[in-house]
Motif scaffolding. Sequence first.
Motif, mmCIF file in Angstrom:
data_model
loop_
_atom_site.group_PDB
_atom_site.id
_atom_site.type_symbol
_atom_site.label_atom_id
_atom_site.label_comp_id
_atom_site.label_asym_id
_atom_site.label_seq_id
_atom_site.Cartn_x
_atom_site.Cartn_y
_atom_site.Cartn_z
ATOM 1 N N LEU A 1 -98.893 50.120 3.902
ATOM 2 C CA LEU A 1 -99.457 49.654 2.633
ATOM 3 C C LEU A 1 -99.366 48.132 2.487
ATOM 4 O O LEU A 1 -99.814 47.582 1.482
ATOM 5 N N GLY A 2 -98.763 47.478 3.481
ATOM 6 C CA GLY A 2 -98.607 46.031 3.412
ATOM 7 C C GLY A 2 -97.255 45.583 2.916
ATOM 8 O O GLY A 2 -97.051 44.377 2.689
ATOM 9 N N LEU A 3 -96.320 46.500 2.737
ATOM 10 C CA LEU A 3 -94.963 46.133 2.340
ATOM 11 C C LEU A 3 -94.165 45.734 3.582
ATOM 12 O O LEU A 3 -94.426 46.228 4.672
ATOM 13 N N PRO A 4 -93.177 44.824 3.416
ATOM 14 C CA PRO A 4 -92.760 44.213 2.153
ATOM 15 C C PRO A 4 -93.698 43.094 1.701
ATOM 16 O O PRO A 4 -94.317 42.428 2.526
ATOM 17 N N LYS A 5 -93.791 42.932 0.411
ATOM 18 C CA LYS A 5 -94.570 41.875 -0.211
ATOM 19 C C LYS A 5 -94.004 41.625 -1.595
ATOM 20 O O LYS A 5 -93.097 42.341 -2.048
#
Length: 238
Positions: free
Chosen positions: A212-216
Amino acid sequence: MTASQHTIAGTVLTMPVRIRKAKQHMAMFSVDADAAQRMIGYSGLRVCRYLPGRAIVVLMLMHYLDGDLGEYHEFGTSVMVNPPGSNAKGPRALRSAGAFIHHLPVDQPFTLEAGTKIWGYPKVMADFAVREGRQFGFALTVDGQFVIDMEFGRGLPFSLTPRHQQQRTYSHRDGVTRETSFEHTLAGVRTRFGGARIRLGDHPYAKELASLGLPKRAMVSSSVDNVQMTFGDAQEIS
């Protein structure tokens, strides 16, 4: 009408289940909607696209202190989804959205059995290492594998009066998607923009979060000193 009952580990629970005191730490993230949809596609539900191509994922640690299910820790990964049959989009769609529970590790067997049997939640046994103090944090491991470490910055008081809300969650287990309505009252809420730091491990749960693009950076994070909750029975929707 006679209240429904469920027998869990020899104990009879009469609905609704009540949580009299809990503490909460939460962080909300804006993620790629297509990636979130792929992650929860098995549910038959559609993510709420609150902005073009964007969806909301919430990571939450709960410490249940006094309630019908006993004392325990719980970590949840939830995705905001539209009600079944709805294709609503835009910020206003969040008003009717519910939370689909994708991960829900816990550290006590009673709540695991209750959660899976009564509501179809994806509960699994896990270990939590909680760090109290000036900066709150925790680490989660499942089956001995590191999943996630989170730290939360201290927010500012959000409201001086307790807030009562009605919400619903969705779950999917054994080929069945269910909806559960609940009510909660929040007191001692502190919130801030950002405010959450994440480190991911090698467990499959962590790899899903990484997809999902984590960490962000979090959109917003919060803590709640006192949560009271009431859960009804789950309703099968498919």
